[in-house]
Each structure stands twice: as C-alpha cells, then as structure tokens.
Design a protein around this motif. Sequence first.
Motif, mmCIF file in Angstrom:
data_model
loop_
_atom_site.group_PDB
_atom_site.id
_atom_site.type_symbol
_atom_site.label_atom_id
_atom_site.label_comp_id
_atom_site.label_asym_id
_atom_site.label_seq_id
_atom_site.Cartn_x
_atom_site.Cartn_y
_atom_site.Cartn_z
ATOM 1 N N UNK A 94 0.897 -1.243 0.089
ATOM 2 C CA UNK A 94 -0.023 -0.130 0.005
ATOM 3 C C UNK A 94 0.799 1.468 0.048
ATOM 4 N N UNK A 95 2.257 1.190 0.106
ATOM 5 C CA UNK A 95 3.093 2.345 -0.057
ATOM 6 C C UNK A 95 4.167 2.113 -0.892
ATOM 7 N N UNK A 96 5.049 3.049 -1.005
ATOM 8 C CA UNK A 96 6.314 2.895 -1.937
ATOM 9 C C UNK A 96 7.221 4.061 -1.425
ATOM 10 N N UNK A 97 8.614 3.580 -1.335
ATOM 11 C CA UNK A 97 9.525 4.643 -1.043
ATOM 12 C C UNK A 97 10.348 5.151 -2.314
ATOM 13 N N UNK A 98 10.341 6.403 -2.413
ATOM 14 C CA UNK A 98 10.894 6.867 -3.607
ATOM 15 C C UNK A 98 12.333 7.713 -3.437
ATOM 16 N N UNK A 99 13.156 7.512 -4.272
ATOM 17 C CA UNK A 99 14.571 8.060 -4.094
ATOM 18 C C UNK A 99 14.451 9.256 -4.922
ATOM 19 N N UNK A 100 14.937 10.290 -4.303
ATOM 20 C CA UNK A 100 14.764 11.717 -4.854
ATOM 21 C C UNK A 100 15.918 11.937 -5.764
ATOM 22 N N UNK A 101 15.781 12.846 -6.665
ATOM 23 C CA UNK A 101 17.099 13.206 -7.475
ATOM 24 C C UNK A 101 18.088 13.720 -6.516
ATOM 25 N N UNK A 102 18.023 14.375 -5.851
ATOM 26 C CA UNK A 102 19.122 15.035 -4.848
ATOM 27 C C UNK A 102 19.738 13.961 -4.149
#
Length: 343
Positions: A168-176
């Motif tokens: 039900x969720x996900x971790x997102x790696x940011x560009x920075x």
Amino acid sequence: MAIFELRRRGSTFLFVVVVVAHIVLISAQVTSKSGVPLLQAMTFGLVAQVQRAGYAFASGISSIWYGYADLREVRAENARLHSELGAARISLQQERALAQRSEELNKLLDLKTRTTLETTAADVLAGSAAPEFRTITIGKGSADGLRPDMAVLAPAGVVGRVIIPSAGAAKVQLLVDRNAAVGALVERSRSQGVALGLGTSLLKLDFVSDTSDVKTGDSIVTSGIDGIYPKGFLIGKVVKVDRAGGAYHGIDVQPAVDFSRLEDVLVVLSPVVPDTGSLAAAPPAGPTPATPAPAATHAAPKPSPAAGTAAPAARPVAPAPRPAPAPAPKKPPPPAPSPDQPQ
C-alpha cells in the motif's frame, strides 16, 4: 443651684421657640414681590436645594452603575469579537490551504492530461530524516501496479524513482539523493551528460564532453537513455559552470522541483523504452574496451560555427550481407550396367 440652672435653660429654649414661631407667623403673612408668601418661598428654595443635592447624588450613582454595567458589556463584546476574529483567521488559513491544494491538484491533473504516458497519482505521506539519503514515502504501492525503477514526476519536473514498493505504499528516491543519477540533456545545445545527486539541494551535471556548449541558465531535461525516466521532462537549470583548461570541472544544476513542498506526485506506469539514438550520441560514462575499426565508415558531418556543439561520433556502417554460396550440383548416379556387359 442645679434646679435654677435647669429652669434658666428651659426659659431660654422656650424664648427661642416663641421667637421662631413669631417669625414664621410673620413670614406666613408677609408676601414677596411676586405675590408668593415669604415662608412658602423660603421653604420651596430650601427643599429645592435638598432635591438638587439628592438628584446630583442619585445621578452620580446611576452614572457609575451604568458605566460599570456598560463596561462589562463592552468587555464581553470585545471578548466575543476577539473570538470571532480568531475563528475567522483560522478559517481563512484553511481556505488558503484548500485553495493551494486545489491549485496543486489542478497542475497535477494538467500534467496527467498533457502526457501520453500511463500514470497514477499518489499523495506524499512522509519524508526521510536523513540529510544525505533523500527519500519520500507515497501512498501507492505494488497493489496499484507500482514496481521498482518507475519514474516519479511532479508538475514542476522530475522527482525521482520508486526503489521499494510495498502493498500500500512505496519509497521514492529523490534526484538529490547522493546515490541518484539520471541521463540528462541540455535542452538548448542538445549536449549529453548525467545528472548526479549530491545529498544537498543541488545536482551535478557530469560526463559532459569538453566540446559541448553549456551556459548558466540552460534548462536540463531527461535524455531517456537510462530506461527509467521518459525523455524531455525538466530536471532543473544550470546555476554554475566551472570550465578551466577547456574542460568542464563542475556544472551545478538547481532542481526544478522543491522537494520540501511535495504533496502529490505522478508515477509513470508504462514502461520507458531507452532512447538508443541519444545513447549512441552520448559520451561514454567510463572507459570502454578498444574494438577494431570497421572497414567502411561514414564521415561525420562538420558542425556549423553557429551551432556551437560537437560533431557526433562517426558510426560504423555494417557491411552488406554476403550472398549465401550456391549449393554444389549433385553428381548424377552412375548408369546401371547393361545385361550385355560382363559383370
């Protein structure tokens, strides 16, 4: 002696009473110039003064009482108005927040309608507390079709990629994030490079050819060579170019997205096909093994002086396929011996 003194005092009192009575009787008979008896005028004047004093005293008490009562009402009214003003301010803040939220959702919807990619919207649930490893958690997961390495976008530009999806969720790696990288392209000069995260608020554009044309203020967009981010989405703008000795030593890029204010994002569900044309024209990111040159090549076209970009590398021309050799003719079988010939 005491009795004599008492009688003398009583006589004096009686004399005073008689004199006053005579004066009263005489005053009652004497009239003033206006025709009003003098006694009546004097009595009225005395009573009027007493009434005036009583009225002034009563007015003062009434004024103080009503002033106190009015002050209490004013205080109550003031408290009520302060309460209403506080409620109005809170309501105004809520309305502003709703208006800003509506504006962000409208921008997200506009981005979703403008792109031809299959996307799904997700709200941002939380952010990472680590200063160098920059990630966010979104409210969509594998149950909604999210998979690792799916691109995440915002109306302002590229956000990052999905790295850990759950149900039900996900971790997102940011560009920075300091481990993040994206194939980049200078929109003006079409020069290739790789935008690297530094763990700070800026990105670094690396692996740029020495002959490329990069200036401060140039827009950096995705090149699509990595197979994760679709081509043409804004990454940021160049804020610093450090070029010494004819080579680029540092190109700083300000991301287009304010990662501290993210509330909603779009996740690209459709697979991204790597742009092999851009990949062939891009400079190599590291050493490559030497390969023998092909026999025939096309010469690269010379760039015009106004273009200001490096000529693309010559591409080897695949040799024409040779025709397959024709099969050898089969030998005819030997003739059968005639019955007249000896065996």
